[in-house]
Design an enzyme around this catalytic site. Structure first.
Site, mmCIF file in Angstrom:
data_model
loop_
_atom_site.group_PDB
_atom_site.id
_atom_site.type_symbol
_atom_site.label_atom_id
_atom_site.label_comp_id
_atom_site.label_asym_id
_atom_site.label_seq_id
_atom_site.Cartn_x
_atom_site.Cartn_y
_atom_site.Cartn_z
ATOM 1 N N SER A 255 4.884 0.098 -2.189
ATOM 2 C CA SER A 255 5.904 -0.950 -2.149
ATOM 3 C C SER A 255 5.966 -1.445 -0.709
ATOM 4 O O SER A 255 5.262 -0.941 0.158
ATOM 5 C CB SER A 255 7.262 -0.385 -2.566
ATOM 6 N N LYS A 256 6.853 -2.419 -0.491
ATOM 7 C CA LYS A 256 6.961 -2.977 0.856
ATOM 8 C C LYS A 256 7.296 -1.898 1.874
ATOM 9 O O LYS A 256 6.867 -1.939 3.005
ATOM 10 C CB LYS A 256 8.058 -4.033 0.877
ATOM 11 N N ARG A 257 8.103 -0.922 1.433
ATOM 12 C CA ARG A 257 8.592 0.085 2.380
ATOM 13 C C ARG A 257 7.491 1.011 2.894
ATOM 14 O O ARG A 257 7.564 1.501 4.001
ATOM 15 C CB ARG A 257 9.691 0.923 1.729
#
Ligand code: GLU
Length: 477
Positions: A255-257
């Site tokens: 994910s973006k994280r």
């Protein structure tokens, strides 16, 4: 795999920018279709209107085109299964809801979220898996009509048949069996009238004639439910393959994280489409050929059976590796545009500059930096270069500058003469020259770079180095 025309699809729910996990799904489905000269469909799953972002649907089509993942049927070009936005298919879904309901395979459910939550709690404390308790499954037509008259809007639930087994052969996981007694009745139309994902996704695959679906492992438990819907409608289900997810550094799904960047971000950073394709094609799919491959070659060696069922870790270093390979392989004409160097290089020299520096360039900005170092004013010296110049000493550069002024400005001749006159050799010869001429101690092979530079620049840079080494270079100090 059978030889009937293979038809695959990418069916994103555009709620944000396309990230690398989604893109790998798109790529694998495209490769499977290309490999069999089949058809590749793009279908936009936009029934959840609250989360749907039209700009995300536009952007993902642009991203796919940039990568060369062309589709044969889809929202912009139409096709026999049109429309390809699920939101435009509500009238069609209504007919199938009606069919399921009149067959007794679906029923209205008036349970509130609160009632459902209480049932789940009770099941959990009794050590049972949470499942719809069947409250509305046996509601008579009169009871249902009364609830409707009270203004209650029902959801529509699929009635899972008791005592059966759903079996299928997964491309990646092999034989799969699920007992229907382990599956609770599930919602296929929400109380607000919108069709639920499990239903639209399975129905559209069948109506569009999709033969093969490659998707993430997180959908594996959806598959028996979807197959039951299609069985009740007497429609044919595709063959499924559920692939291991891509995980980030922390072991959680990408994910973006934890490291995923959008395709647009990567393009902006200068990644080339073929770098991304080669990287993605090898996340969780093995290729024997370790060279940079084009889409056709990636497709011809693509096998769903070679996809890993285990999660694969996202590794930015691998992406960088494929970027370097892509820069080495691209045409000079293309790279000069990519680098944006035309204004920095005298007419007629751009292709030669590209070829001289490409092995040391990963991002366009680095290409522009080398263009300025070669053709611009005397380049700035980094700390290492300054040190190399100082330790070679002023005499070394005075002699070198004299040699250049005598006409030894081509790299090989210059090196020979400087070697003979200074007695320097090996690193002690090349490092000070590199530092003086390019301002850096590392970089591309010197000969082509210096020969592109031309005599005047070579002389000026050697003279400057001699001033720096003598500590008399006013503006540099
Ligand atoms: N719209 C679904 C998703 O983006 C599609 C899943 C599937 O490929 O079946 O997760």
């Amino acid at each position: 795999m059978s030889t009937d025309t293979v038809k695959t699809r990418f069916a994103p729910s555009p709620t944000g920018a396309l990230h690398l996990g989604n893109l790998r799904t798109a790529l694998f489905n495209a490769l499977l279709a290309y490999r069999h000269r089949g058809r590749f469909v793009l279908r936009i799953e936009d029934t959840d209107r609250e989360r749907y972002r039209p700009e995300a649907a536009e952007a993902l089509q642009r991203d796919m085109r940039w990568l060369g993942l062309d589709w044969d049927e889809g929202p912009d070009i139409g096709g026999p299964g049109a429309p390809y936005h699920q939101h435009d298919r509500s009238a069609l879904y209504a007919g199938y809801f009606h069919q399921l309901e009149s067959q007794g395979d679906a029923y209205p459910c008036f349970c509130s979220e609160r009632e459902l939550e209480m049932a789940r709690k009770a099941q959990r404390s009794a050590g049972q898996p949470p499942r719809y308790p069947g409250t509305c499954a046996r509601l008579s037509a009169e009871e249902a009509a009364r609830k409707r008259a009270e203004g209650l809007q029902p959801a529509l639930r699929f009635r899972v048949p008791a005592g059966r087994e759903v079996r299928f052969t997964d491309h990646i996981h092999g034989e799969q069996r699920f007992r229907t007694d382990d599956i609770g009745d599930f919602i296929i139309r929400r109380a607000d009238g919108t069709a639920a994902y499990l239903f639209t996704n399975a129905l559209d695959d069948a109506l569009m004639g999709i033969t093969d679906v490659l998707r993430g492992d997180d959908h594996l438990t959806n598959t028996p439910r979807q197959m039951l819907i299609l069985q009740a409608l007497e429609l044919e289900a595709p063959r499924y393959g559920h692939m291991g997810l891509i995980i980030g550094d922390d072991g959680a799904p990408l994910s973006k994280r934890n490291g995923s960047r959008s395709v647009a971000d990567l393009e902006q950073a200068g990644f080339l489409p073929e770098a991304l394709l080669n990287y993605l094609a090898r996340i969780g799919h093995s290729y024997e050929d370790e060279r940079l491959l084009d889409l056709a070659a990636l497709a011809s060696a693509f096998e769903p059976q070679r996809i890993s069922s285990a999660p694969s870790r996202f590794d930015f270093d691998h992406l960088r590796h494929w970027q370097d390979e892509a820069v080495l392989a691209a045409s000079a004409q293309r790279l000069r545009v990519w680098m944006g160097i035309d204004a920095l290089v005298p007419p007629g020299y751009a292709d030669d500059l590209v070829n001289a520096v490409r092995a040391n360039v990963r991002y366009p900005e680095e290409g522009r930096d080398w263009a300025r170092r070669v053709f611009g004013p005397e380049p700035d010296l980094d700390a290492q270069a300054r040190q190399a110049i100082e330790s070679a000493g002023a005499d070394f550069f005075t002699l070198a500058a004299q040699a250049a002024e005598e006409g030894y400005t081509r790299f090989r001749g210059l090196v020979e003469v400087v070697k003979a006159r200074t007695g320097a050799k090996g690193k002690g010869l090349f490092m000070p020259l590199r530092a003086a001429l390019t301002g850096r101690c590392h970089g591309p092979e010197l000969q082509p770079v210096v020969d592109l530079m031309g005599g005047e620049r070579v002389i000026a840079r050697l003279r400057r180095a001699s001033r720096v080494a003598a500590g008399t270079n006013g503006q540099e100090e």
